[in-house]
Design a protein around this motif. Structure first.
Motif, PDB file in Angstrom:
ATOM      1  N   GLU A  75      15.602  17.814 -53.081  1.00 18.79           N
ATOM      2  CA  GLU A  75      14.900  17.246 -51.924  1.00 18.79           C
ATOM      3  C   GLU A  75      14.700  18.293 -50.839  1.00 18.79           C
TER       4      GLU A  75
ATOM      5  N   CYS B 157      22.373  16.644 -45.192  1.00 22.08           N
ATOM      6  CA  CYS B 157      21.447  16.118 -44.191  1.00 22.08           C
ATOM      7  C   CYS B 157      20.755  14.855 -44.666  1.00 22.08           C
ATOM      8  N   TRP B 158      20.659  14.687 -45.988  1.00 24.89           N
ATOM      9  CA  TRP B 158      19.888  13.536 -46.481  1.00 24.89           C
ATOM     10  C   TRP B 158      20.630  12.646 -47.445  1.00 24.89           C
TER      11      TRP B 158
ATOM     12  N   ARG C 260      21.315   9.152 -46.589  1.00 32.84           N
ATOM     13  CA  ARG C 260      20.128   8.317 -46.345  1.00 32.84           C
ATOM     14  C   ARG C 260      19.529   7.773 -47.636  1.00 32.84           C
TER      15      ARG C 260
ATOM     16  N   ILE D 289      14.782   7.785 -50.169  1.00 37.92           N
ATOM     17  CA  ILE D 289      15.353   8.260 -48.912  1.00 37.92           C
ATOM     18  C   ILE D 289      14.727   7.477 -47.762  1.00 37.92           C
ATOM     19  N   ARG D 290      15.580   6.974 -46.901  1.00 32.39           N
ATOM     20  CA  ARG D 290      15.112   6.217 -45.734  1.00 32.39           C
ATOM     21  C   ARG D 290      15.343   7.042 -44.485  1.00 32.39           C
ATOM     22  N   ASP D 291      14.625   6.728 -43.440  1.00 33.20           N
ATOM     23  CA  ASP D 291      14.731   7.499 -42.194  1.00 33.20           C
ATOM     24  C   ASP D 291      16.041   7.242 -41.467  1.00 33.20           C
ATOM     25  N   ASP D 292      16.552   6.022 -41.552  1.00 33.85           N
ATOM     26  CA  ASP D 292      17.751   5.660 -40.803  1.00 33.85           C
ATOM     27  C   ASP D 292      18.768   5.066 -41.768  1.00 33.85           C
ATOM     28  N   SER D 293      19.862   5.779 -41.952  1.00 36.81           N
ATOM     29  CA  SER D 293      20.860   5.316 -42.924  1.00 36.81           C
ATOM     30  C   SER D 293      21.559   4.042 -42.459  1.00 36.81           C
TER      31      SER D 293
ATOM     32  N   CYS E 248      17.147  -0.684 -46.034  1.00 37.96           N
ATOM     33  CA  CYS E 248      16.128   0.116 -46.697  1.00 37.96           C
ATOM     34  C   CYS E 248      14.766  -0.581 -46.573  1.00 37.96           C
TER      35      CYS E 248
END
Length: 200
Positions: A8, A14-15, A18, A26-30, A34
């Motif tokens: 990724e 970092c991801w 998420r 992958i979502r913007d806000d963990s 979702c």
């Protein structure tokens, strides 16, 4: 270290948190559900009246403000009722005197929509005056001033030969005085106008 076709990019720390455990995206806000696989909130069906026309069924207070579903409100005027002009004026005056200018506006709006073409601006102006008083009672000075001014301008051309005893001159002065003096909410009943000369 080389990358793979599934990388990724960037530091995995970092991801990684998420990534959705359910769908793997992958979502913007963990911390948030979702957006890809969370169940969608059911859409509320549009309220309709008995004839199938769209009409908000939320109860309203005496000034027409929506209340939560299930709350006890003031019964609204039935929509689309055809009344004689005098019946419309009598019912609207009763509602104004009770401090319900929003409900009076609904009666006057029915008269506007069902009346003869040559009187439509008169009834529309009367409905606007009732809405102006509604805004005044709610404390919306800008909205009240605008509607009172527009309503007075709409009825003013009928002053020389006002039908049904409508006190066009008195209503025009009332609207101007209320708009000029308005600084905040006013009690609707004590500021209600007299629609007809004979009703004084």
């Amino acid at each position: 270290m080389g990358t793979t076709e599934h990388d990724e990019g960037g530091d995995s720390a970092c991801w990684l948190d998420r990534v959705c455990d359910e769908c793997g995206r992958i979502r913007d806000d963990s911390a948030a559900p979702c957006p890809y696989c969370a169940p969608k909130a059911p859409q509320r069906r549009r309220d309709r009246d008995a004839e199938g026309r769209a009409r908000n069924a939320r109860p309203r207070d005496g000034l027409g403000r929506p209340l939560p579903y299930g709350a006890e409100g003031v019964e609204r005027q039935p929509e689309g009722v055809v009344r004689t002009p005098l019946e419309s004026l009598t019912e609207a005056q009763r509602l104004l005197d009770e401090g319900k200018p929003f409900h009076a506006h609904e009666v006057l709006e029915d008269a506007w929509k069902s009346g003869p073409q040559q009187e439509r601006e008169l009834w529309r102006g009367l409905a606007q005056l009732a809405v102006g008083l509604t805004h005044a009672a709610r404390g919306n000075v800008t909205g009240a001033t605008s509607l009172l001014t527009r309503g007075a301008a709409a009825i003013e051309p009928y002053a020389h030969a006002a039908p049904y005893g409508i006190d066009v001159t008195g209503l025009t002065h009332w609207a101007g005085d209320l708009a000029a003096d308005l600084r905040g909410p006013v009690p609707a009943a004590s500021h209600a106008p007299r629609l007809r000369v004979s009703s004084r």
